[in-house]
Design an enzyme around this catalytic site. Structure first.
Site, PDB file in Angstrom:
ATOM      1  N   LYS A 180      -1.389  -8.855  10.849  1.00 47.43           N
ATOM      2  CA  LYS A 180      -1.748  -8.052  11.639  1.00 47.43           C
ATOM      3  C   LYS A 180      -1.353  -9.598  12.877  1.00 47.43           C
ATOM      4  O   LYS A 180      -0.357 -10.769  12.058  1.00 47.43           O
ATOM      5  CB  LYS A 180      -2.895  -7.449  11.249  1.00 47.43           C
ATOM      6  N   GLY A 192      -3.957  -5.492   4.015  1.00 44.51           N
ATOM      7  CA  GLY A 192      -4.428  -6.723   5.486  1.00 44.51           C
ATOM      8  C   GLY A 192      -5.280  -7.687   4.905  1.00 44.51           C
ATOM      9  O   GLY A 192      -4.641  -8.266   4.704  1.00 44.51           O
ATOM     10  N   SER A 243      -8.283  -1.432   2.436  1.00 47.97           N
ATOM     11  CA  SER A 243      -9.425  -2.172   1.644  1.00 47.97           C
ATOM     12  C   SER A 243      -8.882  -2.496   0.006  1.00 47.97           C
ATOM     13  O   SER A 243      -9.524  -3.042  -0.216  1.00 47.97           O
ATOM     14  CB  SER A 243     -11.070  -1.585   1.435  1.00 47.97           C
TER      15      SER A 243
END
Ligand code: PGA
Length: 240
Positions: free
Chosen positions: A10, A222, A201
């Site tokens: 990200k 992520g 998650s």
């Protein structure tokens, strides 16, 4: 079969952090099938270090007067292999709709990039029992007009939005059922059987349990991808 691990960094890390991250990885991901999706700015750095990489975003246009955009042919020319398209954060913050996502997928495939195409329902949609409807629409609208031959280069990432960054994950049974639904839909509508990743998650603690799900082909991670120790633990699980 060995599962895919895709690391979505990200908009995290500055240049110093990236160099430290790569040093800490200590060549561990280089010869692996792990895909790193760093911020656009650091793609050349990961390429120079021989990582398998993807872009977190691409332009739906060819080269030209599109200030601030990066084209698929530019990405391809430096050795980028994958494009992440349809991520819920881009749908939400950059107002990317299914039409734009469809144009981006087509452009990426035209330029020889493989696509990781994200779909997923919100908490409200899930509570209103609309998950199947939402996913079907995202698949049908996102992939319309793409022929079978090109669709084999599209991996679908199922990321329930309520699970992204929250620490809450669906049960394995839920993931199995939803993955079967995604595959069935793609087969019925497009005559294509996609690989499906699960994202939301995933971390070094829950990945062993999730890895037991035969229906999924891997994971899109992520938050946990920002910590090298966690990455190496997850790598160990998927490569077992
Ligand atoms: P998360 O993000 O692993 O932090 O939930 C996943 C993603 O957004 O791809």
């Amino acid at each position: 079969m060995k599962k895919i691990l895709a690391l979505n960094l990200k908009m995290n890390f500055d240049y110093k952090d990236i160099k430290n991250y790569v040093v800490a990885l200590n060549d561990n991901l280089k010869a692996s099938d792990i895909i790193v999706l760093p911020p656009m700015l650091f793609l050349p750095y990961f390429i120079s270090q021989n990582y398998k990489i993807g872009a977190q975003n691409i332009s739906e246009f060819d080269n030209g007067a599109y200030t601030g955009e990066v084209s698929c042919s530019q990405l391809k020319s430096i050795g980028v292999a994958y494009a992440l398209i349809g991520h819920s954060e881009r749908r939400q913050y950059q107002c990317e709709n299914d039409d734009k996502i469809n144009s981006k997928i087509k452009k990426a495939l035209e330029n020889g990039l493989k696509v990781i195409f994200c779909i997923g329902e919100t908490k409200e949609e899930r509570e209103m029992l609309k998950t199947s409807k939402v996913l079907k629409k995202e698949i049908v609208d996102g992939l319309k007009g793409i022929d079978e031959n090109n669709l084999k280069n599209v991996i679908i990432a199922y990321e329930p939005i309520w699970s992204i960054g929250t620490g809450i994950i669906p049960t394995n049974k839920d993931i199995v059922d939803t993955t079967k639904f995604i595959i069935d839909t793609a087969v019925k509508v497009f005559n294509y059987k996609p690989k499906v990743l699960y994202g939301g998650s995933v971390n070094e603690k829950n990945i062993a349990e999730l890895n037991k799900i035969n229906e999924i082909s891997g994971f899109l991670v992520g938050g946990a991808s920002l910590d090298v120790k966690k990455v190496l633990k997850m790598k160990e699980v998927v490569e077992k």
